[in-house]
Design an enzyme around this catalytic site. Structure first.
Site, PDB file in Angstrom:
ATOM      1  N   LYS A 164       0.756  -1.192   0.005  1.00  0.00           N
ATOM      2  CA  LYS A 164      -0.099  -0.144  -0.187  1.00  0.00           C
ATOM      3  C   LYS A 164       0.812   1.283   0.135  1.00  0.00           C
ATOM      4  CE  LYS A 164      -3.755   2.302   2.604  1.00  0.00           C
ATOM      5  NZ  LYS A 164      -4.458   2.222   3.688  1.00  0.00           N
ATOM      6  N   LYS A 189      -2.377  -1.524  -3.698  1.00  0.00           N
ATOM      7  CA  LYS A 189      -3.235  -0.390  -3.477  1.00  0.00           C
ATOM      8  C   LYS A 189      -2.160   1.078  -3.916  1.00  0.00           C
ATOM      9  CE  LYS A 189      -6.530   1.869  -0.650  1.00  0.00           C
ATOM     10  NZ  LYS A 189      -7.252   2.117   0.801  1.00  0.00           N
TER      11      LYS A 189
END
Length: 328
Positions: free
Chosen positions: A198, A252
Site C-alpha cells: 500500500k 493499492k
C-alpha cells in the site's frame, strides 16, 4: 516469426469472432469486489461529492446492496465505515465495538445475502480523531501498540460474521499478530487479505472525504505507507506478509501500480488483488461527466487492465455497474 507480407497481424483482428477467439484475458463479475461505505447516518443514502455515483449507505441500504451483489454475481463486498465525528477519539475506541456500526453492517449484510463474502478493513483511520491508521503519540505513529488495537478490531469483525479481515494499516508484524489472535479465539477459517503493498498515494483523497477523515488527518502517512518510487520494497513486504499467514495479498492503488501487480503475481503465485481506489474512480467519472471520454469504455478497459497485469480480482467502486454490463 515470418515477416510482412506473409504475416499480417490484422487478419485476426478483422472480425469480432476472431478477436474473441484469440482474446488473452477476460473480465467477469467473478473478478469484482464491490467497495462501499456504510454510515451511521439517519438517511438511507448520502452522496459523496468527490465521487459522483457513490453514496454512503445506511445499514439497511448496505443489506440491500448485499442482495444486489448476489443477484449480479459479485462474490464479495469490501466494507468501509463513516462515523459521526463525536464517536472518534485518539485511540479509535469504536474500532472494536461489538455493537457498533461495522458489527451491525456485517450482521445485516450476512443476514440479507449469506452467500456474499464480507471483507472488512482493519485500520484505525475511520475511528481516530487524527485520521491516522494507528495510534499516535507526540506525532509518531506507534507500531506495536497499534497492532494490539488492530488485533482487537479484527476479532470483533470475525465474531460479527466477517469472512475476510483486510489489514490496510501497514504496521510491521500485524499479519502474524492478527493470524495468531484469530486462531487462538477459534477463527482459524477467517481469511486475511493483506494490503501488502500500500503506497503513500495522492489517489486516496476522495475516499478520505467519503469516510470523513480528510479534514482530521494530521500530517501524512509516509512513515508507514510505501514510497511510490519503490518496487523491490513491495517484494519484501509481500514476502513477510505471506510468511506471517496472509491468504491473499493486495496492491493499492491500482492503475498507477500495474507493474507491482504483475511482479508480485509472477514472483509469489499467490491470490493477488488490486484496489482501484477512489481517486482513480473519480478521475474516470469526472472526465466522463465532462464528455472528455466514454465513461463506460474507460471503466471496462481499466478493469481489464488489472486482469492483464495478473490480478485475480479487483476491488472497485465500479463493481455493480461493471457487473450489470458484463451480465448484459
Amino acid at each position: 516469426m515470418a515477416a510482412f507480407p506473409t504475416t499480417r497481424m490484422r487478419r485476426m483482428r478483422a472480425n469480432d469472432w476472431s478477436r474473441r477467439l484469440m482474446r488473452e484475458n477476460t473480465l467477469t463479475p467473478n473478478d469484482l469486489i464491490w467497495t462501499l461505505v456504510v454510515s451511521d447516518t439517519a438517511n438511507p443514502t448520502e452522496p459523496v461529492a468527490s465521487m459522483p455515483g457513490v453514496e454512503r449507505l445506511s445499514v439497511k441500504a448496505a443489506a440491500d446492496a448485499a442482495r444486489r451483489a448476489r443477484d449480479l454475481g459479485i462474490p464479495a463486498i469490501a466494507v468501509f465505515p463513516h462515523l459521526d465525528p463525536s464517536l472518534k477519539d485518539e485511540n479509535g475506541r469504536e474500532a472494536d465495538n461489538p455493537d457498533g456500526l461495522v458489527a451491525q453492517a456485517i450482521k445485516a449484510m450476512k443476514d440479507a445475502a449469506p452467500e456474499v463474502g464480507i471483507i472488512c478493513d482493519v485500520a484505525l483511520d475511520p475511528f481516530t480523531d487524527h485520521g491516522h491508521d494507528g495510534l499516535m503519540e507526540d506525532g509518531v505513529i506507534l507500531n506495536d501498540a497499534s497492532v494490539e488495537r488492530l488485533c482487537s478490531q479484527a476479532l470483533m469483525q470475525a465474531a460479527s460474521g466477517c469472512d475476510v479481515v483486510a489489514p490496510s494499516d501497514m504496521m510491521d508484524g500485524r499479519i502474524g499478530a492478527i493470524r495468531g489472535a484469530l486462531d487462538s479465539e477459534g477463527f482459524q477459517d477467517t481469511l486475511i487479505m493483506s494490503y501488502a503493498a500500500k503506497y503513500a498515494s495522492a489517489f486516496y483523497g476522495p475516499y478520505r472525504d467519503a469516510i470523513g477523515s480528510a479534514k482530521a488527518l494530521q500530517g501524512d502517512k509516509k512513515t508507514y505507507q510505501m514510497d511510490p518510487a519503490n518496487s523491490d520494497e513491495a517484494i519484501r513486504e509481500v514476502a513477510l506478509d505471506i510468511d506471517e499467514g496472509a491468504d491473499m495479498v493486495m496492491v493499492k492503488p491500482g492503475l498507477p501500480y500495474l507493474d507491482i501487480v504483475a511482479r508480485l503475481k509472477a514472483t509469489f503465485e499467490m491470490p493477488t488483488y488490486a484496489f482501484q481506489v477512489s481517486g482513480e474512480y473519480a478521475m474516470i467519472q469526472a472526465a466522463s461527466q465532462n464528455g472528455w471520454i466514454d465513461g463506460e469504455r474507460a471503466m471496462m478497459e481499466s478493469l481489464l487492465a488489472f486482469k492483464r497485469a495478473g490480478a485475480d480480482g479487483i476491488l472497485s467502486y465500479f463493481a455493480p455497474k461493471a457487473a450489470e454490463l458484463l451480465n448484459d
